[in-house]
Design an enzyme around this catalytic site. Sequence first.
Site, PDB file in Angstrom:
ATOM      1  N   SER A 173      27.729  64.567 -41.800  1.00 43.49           N
ATOM      2  CA  SER A 173      28.164  63.480 -40.934  1.00 43.49           C
ATOM      3  C   SER A 173      29.274  62.672 -41.599  1.00 43.49           C
ATOM      4  O   SER A 173      30.311  63.212 -41.958  1.00 43.49           O
ATOM      5  CB  SER A 173      26.946  62.614 -40.570  1.00 43.49           C
ATOM      6  OG  SER A 173      27.195  61.847 -39.437  1.00 43.49           O
ATOM      7  N   ASP A 210      25.570  69.640 -31.032  1.00 43.82           N
ATOM      8  CA  ASP A 210      25.786  68.310 -31.601  1.00 43.82           C
ATOM      9  C   ASP A 210      26.510  67.429 -30.590  1.00 43.82           C
ATOM     10  O   ASP A 210      27.696  67.620 -30.319  1.00 43.82           O
ATOM     11  CB  ASP A 210      26.595  68.416 -32.892  1.00 43.82           C
ATOM     12  CG  ASP A 210      26.563  67.134 -33.730  1.00 43.82           C
ATOM     13  OD1 ASP A 210      26.299  66.063 -33.157  1.00 43.82           O
ATOM     14  OD2 ASP A 210      26.804  67.221 -34.943  1.00 43.82           O
ATOM     15  N   HIS A 268      22.748  67.462 -34.461  1.00 42.07           N
ATOM     16  CA  HIS A 268      23.295  66.862 -35.681  1.00 42.07           C
ATOM     17  C   HIS A 268      22.279  67.047 -36.806  1.00 42.07           C
ATOM     18  O   HIS A 268      21.599  66.100 -37.221  1.00 42.07           O
ATOM     19  CB  HIS A 268      23.564  65.379 -35.397  1.00 42.07           C
ATOM     20  CG  HIS A 268      24.551  64.745 -36.312  1.00 42.07           C
ATOM     21  ND1 HIS A 268      25.804  65.263 -36.544  1.00 42.07           N
ATOM     22  CD2 HIS A 268      24.477  63.606 -37.058  1.00 42.07           C
ATOM     23  CE1 HIS A 268      26.458  64.465 -37.375  1.00 42.07           C
ATOM     24  NE2 HIS A 268      25.666  63.467 -37.714  1.00 42.07           N
TER      25      HIS A 268
END
Length: 626
Positions: free
Chosen positions: A189, A295, A323
Site C-alpha cells: 500500500s 483491489d 488489498h
Amino acid sequence: MKTVVLAGILAVAAAVVAAPQAAAKPRGSEPVYDFAQAVRETAWVDIGLDGDGDGRSDRVAADIIRPKEPAAQGKKVPVIMDASPYYSCCGRGNETELKTYDSAGRPVGFPLYYDNFFVPRGYAVVLVDLAGTNKSRGCTDIGGPSDVNSARKVVDWLNGRANGYTTATGSAKTLASWSTGAVGMIGKSYDGTIANGVAATGVDGLKTIVPIGAISSWYDYYRSDGASLRQGSPAGLAQTVSQRNGGQNCSAANRKLTEGATSNGDYNSFWLDRDHVQSASKVKASVLASHGLGDLNVKMINFGQWWEALNVERKVWLTQAGHVDPFDYRRSAWVDTLHKWFDHYLLGIDNGIEKTPGASVERAPDVWVDQAAWPAGNAVTLRPASGGTPGVGTLGTTAGTGTASFTDSSGQSSNSWAARPTETSSGRVLFSTGALAKDLHVSGTAKVTVTATPSTSTARLSAILVDYGPATIRNYTGPKEGIKNEMTQSCWGSSASGNDACYLNTSADAVSVGLNIISRGWADLANHRSLSQESPLTPGQPYTMTFRLASTDHVVPQGHQLALIIGGTDGSFISGPSQYPKITVDLGKTSLALPVSGAGPAAVPAALPVAPAQIAPGVVSGLERG
C-alpha cells in the site's frame, strides 16, 4: 505483539538449500546468525527539507535490526527496507502490528516477519518512519518530495552519501559502516508506493523493490480521468498518519495538500509531483510486484500503468483478492519467492529466480497459473449495437447504429446496473457478447471511447466489464477482501523477547457468484479534451471521450458472456455532477478496446441470465488503508 503458540516452526528454511549432498554448496542464505543477539538501534537521517517550518532540516527515524556477528567478522550486510507512515498510527500487516520500544527508546518490536526471517540469514532490516510520523520530524506530504526523500535519503545514508545522527536533534553523527549499500525496498500500500517513488528517482544502491498493492500515481488513487473518487483526501490521510508524531505543527503543510488536490478532478502540478509513472524510465531496480485483481482501494490501474512503463527485470503476482499481502493469501510460496529474490538481487546468489515466468495469476481461489508475461494480449476493438430490448444490446466487431440513452441520478451503483442484465434500466445501457464459444483471456488495460450527448452542462461517465456466468471466486468485497483468519499460527523465522515470528494462518474466503465485475472505470466528460483543464459542456452537443478501465487478467470461460455497461455516476466510487443529466450514447461512435490473448471473442446468440447471483455490495472504499 503476538503470543508464540507454535514454537520451533521454521517454514521454508530447509527449502532454500541445494540438493541433499554432503558437500553441496547452499543455493540460498541460511539462518546462521543469532536473532536474539541482533543489534537494535535507531539512526536519524537528514532529508534536506524543512516540512514543519521550524527552521531545521527534518530528520527521519530509521529503526535498524542487524546481525551482530558479521560486523565482528569484518563483514557487511545488505538491507531490506520498509518505509511507512503507519508504524504508530495504524499498524502493518493482517494483525496491525506497531513498532515497540524499551524504556530507553531502543526499538524492540519490528512489525511483520522480515526481521525474523532475514536477519538470521545475514540481512539488516530497516524500518523508516516517514517524515511527520512516529519518531520522525517534519510533515508528511502524501507522496510528495518529503515522503520520497524520507526513504531515498536513507538509501543515500546506507551508501555513505547522507548524514545520519544518533538522536533526532543532536550533532553526533553515525555511519552505516556495516552496510554493503545494496538495498531492497518492500511494502504494501502506502509503503509500496514509497518504494515506487524512490525507485523512480534512480537512486544508486537501490537494487530491487517489492511493491504490494502499491500506488504509482496519487492522481489515480484520488481521481479517475477528471472524476473525483470517494477515497477521502490527501489532507485527511496526512492528519491520520501524523496523529502520534513528535508534536510538530503540520497545519501549513496540510493546507498545501488541500489547495493542491483541487476538487474539480483536474491533473495539475500537485499531482505531477506525485506521479511516479512519469519517471519510470529512471528506474534501475528490479521489481517483484503483487496486486489484487479485486483491489477496490488501490485499484489495478495503478499497477497496470506502472508495469507497462517499466523496462527492468520484473515479476508479478496477481491474486483474485483485494488489498491483501501475498503473505496472507499464498504464504509459503511467497516467502520462498521473496527469499530467492532478495538473495539474488542483494547477495548476488545465482538461484535462477530471474528466469522464472514473468507472471503468476490466480484463476480461482488457490488455483494459480504461470504465464510468460503480463499483459498477455493485444487489443481488439468491440462495438455496441442495439438489441430487441431498449438499453440492452450486443457487443461484437460490427459497428452499431442509432443511439441509446440513460438518465443519471444519485444513489446508483455498478452492482445495481449489473444485477438485472435482461431488463431495461433508466440508469445504464448494457451490451453483451452472447455465449462465448471458447474461453476469452482478457489481459491488460481496456479503454472505452464514448460519444455522449448530455442534457446538462455537467456529466459523469462510468463503464464496467462484467463476466456473466456461475463461478467461485475470492470474496474480494468481503470483510477481509478475500481471506479469512484461522485459529492456528505458523512461525517464519526466529523469535526474541517482544518480537516473535508467529502469525495467524489464513485461508481463502470464497463465494459462489453468477456475475463478476472484472474491471471498472470512471470519467468527467468535461475533461474530454484534457485531464489538465475542464471544457464547459453545452447541453445537447455530443462529446467524445476515451478513458481507461482498471487493468486486469481474467479468463471469461466458454459459455459465459462478457458485457460492457455504460452509465453515469457510479455512486459507490465517484462523486456526482452538480446537475444530473440524461445522456445519449452514439453507438456508431462508441467502442471498447479490449486487451485479449489470442483472438477476440467468438460467440453465439444466447439469453443473458435473468437473475444471476452476485457478490454482496460491500464495496471497499474510503481512506487509503495499509
